[in-house]
Scaffold this motif. Structure first.
Motif, PDB file in Angstrom:
ATOM      1  N   ALA A 131      39.287  43.280  40.898  1.00 51.69           N
ATOM      2  CA  ALA A 131      38.422  43.315  42.088  1.00 51.69           C
ATOM      3  C   ALA A 131      39.107  44.078  43.217  1.00 51.69           C
ATOM      4  N   GLY A 132      40.022  44.985  42.869  1.00 50.90           N
ATOM      5  CA  GLY A 132      40.692  45.816  43.867  1.00 50.90           C
ATOM      6  C   GLY A 132      39.919  47.112  44.079  1.00 50.90           C
ATOM      7  N   GLY A 133      40.596  48.105  44.630  1.00 51.94           N
ATOM      8  CA  GLY A 133      39.954  49.377  44.961  1.00 51.94           C
ATOM      9  C   GLY A 133      39.382  50.084  43.739  1.00 51.94           C
ATOM     10  N   ALA A 134      40.086  50.030  42.619  1.00 52.90           N
ATOM     11  CA  ALA A 134      39.629  50.737  41.416  1.00 52.90           C
ATOM     12  C   ALA A 134      38.317  50.132  40.909  1.00 52.90           C
ATOM     13  N   ASN A 154      38.352  38.267  37.923  1.00 55.93           N
ATOM     14  CA  ASN A 154      39.612  38.668  38.543  1.00 55.93           C
ATOM     15  C   ASN A 154      40.577  37.504  38.560  1.00 55.93           C
ATOM     16  N   ARG A 155      41.891  37.848  38.538  1.00 54.95           N
ATOM     17  CA  ARG A 155      42.911  36.793  38.619  1.00 54.95           C
ATOM     18  C   ARG A 155      42.663  35.921  39.854  1.00 54.95           C
ATOM     19  N   THR A 156      42.473  36.569  41.015  1.00 55.69           N
ATOM     20  CA  THR A 156      42.133  35.827  42.232  1.00 55.69           C
ATOM     21  C   THR A 156      40.615  35.761  42.319  1.00 55.69           C
ATOM     22  N   GLU A 158      38.340  34.373  44.175  1.00 54.64           N
ATOM     23  CA  GLU A 158      37.497  34.529  45.370  1.00 54.64           C
ATOM     24  C   GLU A 158      37.253  36.001  45.707  1.00 54.64           C
ATOM     25  N   THR A 159      38.203  36.879  45.340  1.00 61.87           N
ATOM     26  CA  THR A 159      38.004  38.314  45.602  1.00 61.87           C
ATOM     27  C   THR A 159      36.851  38.834  44.744  1.00 61.87           C
ATOM     28  N   ALA A 160      36.789  38.373  43.502  1.00 61.31           N
ATOM     29  CA  ALA A 160      35.687  38.773  42.610  1.00 61.31           C
ATOM     30  C   ALA A 160      34.365  38.244  43.155  1.00 61.31           C
ATOM     31  N   GLY A 183      37.471  32.437  37.058  1.00 63.95           N
ATOM     32  CA  GLY A 183      38.615  33.251  36.648  1.00 63.95           C
ATOM     33  C   GLY A 183      38.509  33.585  35.171  1.00 63.95           C
ATOM     34  N   PHE A 184      39.535  34.166  34.589  1.00 71.26           N
ATOM     35  CA  PHE A 184      39.462  34.646  33.200  1.00 71.26           C
ATOM     36  C   PHE A 184      39.104  33.571  32.165  1.00 71.26           C
ATOM     37  N   PRO A 185      39.654  32.347  32.282  1.00 67.83           N
ATOM     38  CA  PRO A 185      39.326  31.356  31.240  1.00 67.83           C
ATOM     39  C   PRO A 185      37.832  31.054  31.180  1.00 67.83           C
ATOM     40  N   THR A 199      42.059  46.441  36.451  1.00 66.23           N
ATOM     41  CA  THR A 199      43.238  45.852  37.099  1.00 66.23           C
ATOM     42  C   THR A 199      44.408  46.817  36.915  1.00 66.23           C
ATOM     43  N   SER A 200      45.455  46.585  37.698  1.00 62.90           N
ATOM     44  CA  SER A 200      46.647  47.420  37.527  1.00 62.90           C
ATOM     45  C   SER A 200      47.641  46.727  36.605  1.00 62.90           C
ATOM     46  N   SER A 201      47.182  45.686  35.878  1.00 63.40           N
ATOM     47  CA  SER A 201      48.099  44.909  35.032  1.00 63.40           C
ATOM     48  C   SER A 201      48.794  45.771  33.983  1.00 63.40           C
ATOM     49  N   GLY A 205      52.757  46.393  32.362  1.00 65.49           N
ATOM     50  CA  GLY A 205      52.873  45.884  30.993  1.00 65.49           C
ATOM     51  C   GLY A 205      52.429  44.440  30.862  1.00 65.49           C
ATOM     52  N   ALA A 206      51.816  43.888  31.926  1.00 61.72           N
ATOM     53  CA  ALA A 206      51.393  42.482  31.879  1.00 61.72           C
ATOM     54  C   ALA A 206      50.111  42.347  31.068  1.00 61.72           C
ATOM     55  N   SER A 207      50.006  41.239  30.332  1.00 59.97           N
ATOM     56  CA  SER A 207      48.757  41.022  29.594  1.00 59.97           C
ATOM     57  C   SER A 207      47.838  40.116  30.407  1.00 59.97           C
ATOM     58  N   LEU A 208      46.549  40.263  30.182  1.00 61.06           N
ATOM     59  CA  LEU A 208      45.546  39.447  30.878  1.00 61.06           C
ATOM     60  C   LEU A 208      45.215  38.243  29.992  1.00 61.06           C
ATOM     61  N   PRO A 209      45.108  37.065  30.568  1.00 55.98           N
ATOM     62  CA  PRO A 209      44.830  35.867  29.754  1.00 55.98           C
ATOM     63  C   PRO A 209      43.352  35.784  29.359  1.00 55.98           C
TER      64      PRO A 209
HETATM   65  P1  ATR Z   1      43.683  49.178  42.726  1.00 60.52           P
HETATM   66  O1  ATR Z   1      43.348  49.998  43.956  1.00 60.52           O
HETATM   67  O2  ATR Z   1      44.383  49.947  41.655  1.00 60.52           O
HETATM   68  O3  ATR Z   1      42.521  48.419  42.221  1.00 60.52           O
HETATM   69  P2  ATR Z   1      44.666  46.793  44.015  1.00 60.52           P
HETATM   70  O4  ATR Z   1      43.648  46.891  45.089  1.00 60.52           O
HETATM   71  O5  ATR Z   1      46.062  46.374  44.359  1.00 60.52           O
HETATM   72  O6  ATR Z   1      44.827  48.156  43.226  1.00 60.52           O
HETATM   73  O7  ATR Z   1      44.077  45.794  42.906  1.00 60.52           O
HETATM   74  C1  ATR Z   1      44.791  45.495  41.754  1.00 60.52           C
HETATM   75  C2  ATR Z   1      43.914  44.650  40.840  1.00 60.52           C
HETATM   76  O8  ATR Z   1      44.632  44.359  39.638  1.00 60.52           O
HETATM   77  C3  ATR Z   1      43.522  43.310  41.429  1.00 60.52           C
HETATM   78  O9  ATR Z   1      42.259  42.941  40.916  1.00 60.52           O
HETATM   79  C4  ATR Z   1      44.627  42.386  40.887  1.00 60.52           C
HETATM   80  O10 ATR Z   1      44.265  41.038  40.842  1.00 60.52           O
HETATM   81  P3  ATR Z   1      44.429  40.088  42.152  1.00 60.52           P
HETATM   82  O11 ATR Z   1      43.239  40.356  43.026  1.00 60.52           O
HETATM   83  O12 ATR Z   1      44.451  38.718  41.607  1.00 60.52           O
HETATM   84  O13 ATR Z   1      45.724  40.489  42.789  1.00 60.52           O
HETATM   85  C5  ATR Z   1      44.772  42.944  39.501  1.00 60.52           C
HETATM   86  N1  ATR Z   1      46.068  42.671  38.887  1.00 60.52           N
HETATM   87  C6  ATR Z   1      47.234  43.296  39.111  1.00 60.52           C
HETATM   88  N2  ATR Z   1      48.218  42.802  38.323  1.00 60.52           N
HETATM   89  C7  ATR Z   1      47.631  41.823  37.555  1.00 60.52           C
HETATM   90  C8  ATR Z   1      48.098  40.947  36.539  1.00 60.52           C
HETATM   91  N3  ATR Z   1      49.367  40.955  36.130  1.00 60.52           N
HETATM   92  N4  ATR Z   1      47.219  40.085  35.983  1.00 60.52           N
HETATM   93  C9  ATR Z   1      45.926  40.061  36.383  1.00 60.52           C
HETATM   94  N5  ATR Z   1      45.417  40.875  37.338  1.00 60.52           N
HETATM   95  C10 ATR Z   1      46.263  41.740  37.911  1.00 60.52           C
END
Ligand code: ATR
Length: 278
Positions: A131-134, A154-156, A158-160, A183-185, A199-201, A205-209
């Motif tokens: 739910a970030g800029g991308a 989204n992980r957070t 409320e942003t979603a 959230g994801f679950p 997401t930028s996960s 190298g982070a995985s999404l649950p």
């Molecule tokens: P961008 O402009 O690339 O979207 P951003 O605004 O910093 O960058 O947003 C990053 C997104 O990736 C967010 O949705 C972030 O989730 P949060 O809102 O919870 O921060 C998500 N993100 C980044 N790393 C993550 C991770 N390890 N697991 C899950 N979500 C991740």
């Protein structure tokens, strides 16, 4: 003298944009140059002003990448509706005293899905992760394709929820835009034809649950990251989804910017093939 263009970012060393635009220019016979410019973190506006002040050939436009897209939004004196909705600008056009701000990212994603991957978002159940800029930048172009539903997770959470509410209120938005709610679950037991990882996960190298089974059979899993296999791509592959990275979106957003600047739409397939070949 050639018209001048550039891409501004930090870091910028590995940008493929100069190569992409050089290939577009050669293909369409446009007399232009395109360079990569590293701007200091606090010096984006100054770097653009310096680029425009050089008298050798007219500075006509620029692309903007991480971390300057929001600053580019503020720098623009006029903005297209799609830039306004995205809240970010990746394409600037310099026209006398005006700086026109546009955003071609969402159009690039939709074009890659439709024309390169044969995956029309129309009538599909779409899950957007992040739910970030991308993520924000691609929501309106996806909605305009009339998917059956667009769920934002989204992980957070409320942003979603905030993002989904904002877009659901758009006039004429008949699509069911909603946050996942938990959230994801909370995605457990649900299935999507198209899952887009915005997401930028993957960069860390982070995985999404993600719960198993969210990918419909023969569904498409799209990661906006390119040049590496992310944990999201690996999971989707194991689940039998068709996996795509963001290289096509990169080339298509560039083609859209090229069209905005030059009024000519380049063929992207040979450019995408050239990039994949190296
Ligand atoms: P961008 O402009 O690339 O979207 P951003 O605004 O910093 O960058 O947003 C990053 C997104 O990736 C967010 O949705 C972030 O989730 P949060 O809102 O919870 O921060 C998500 N993100 C980044 N790393 C993550 C991770 N390890 N697991 C899950 N979500 C991740």
């Amino acid at each position: 003298m050639s018209d001048r263009y550039a891409v501004f970012g930090n870091p910028i060393g590995h940008s493929k944009s100069p190569r992409i635009h050089a290939l577009f220019a050669a293909q369409t016979g446009q007399d232009m140059s395109y360079e990569a410019i590293l701007a200091d973190k606090g010096g984006f506006g100054a770097a653009v002003a310096a680029f425009r002040s050089i008298k050798r050939g007219a500075a006509r436009g620029a692309n903007v990448t991480v971390p300057f897209k929001e600053e580019a939004f503020r720098l623009a004196t006029r903005r297209t509706p799609r830039a306004e909705t995205a809240g970010a600008v990746n394409t600037l056009s310099f026209d006398a005293g005006e700086i026109l701000g546009d955003n071609t990212d969402g159009a690039g994603l939709v074009r890659d899905l439709k024309h390169n991957l044969g995956c029309d978002p129309g009538g599909r159940r779409i899950l957007l992760l992040g739910a970030g800029g991308a993520a924000r930048g691609v929501i309106l172009p996806l909605l305009l394709e009339n998917p059956t539903e667009l769920v934002i997770a989204n992980r957070t959470e409320e942003t979603a929820a905030r993002l989904a509410l904002e877009f659901a209120r758009l006039p004429g938005c008949a699509v069911d835009v909603k946050p996942d709610g938990t959230g994801f679950p909370g995605l457990s037991g649900r299935r999507f034809d198209l899952v887009i990882n915005a997401t930028s996960s993957g960069l860390s190298g982070a995985s999404l649950p993600l719960p198993p089974g969210i990918f419909a059979s023969r569904g498409v899993a799209y990661d906006m990251v390119y040049g590496r296999e992310t944990p999201f791509m690996a999971l989707a592959r194991e689940s039998g989804a068709r996996v795509a990275d963001g290289l096509g979106m990169l080339v298509e957003q560039a083609a859209e910017a090229f069209f905005v600047w030059r009024g000519v739409r380049p063929h992207t397939a040979p450019v995408l093939a050239a990039l994949k070949g190296t």
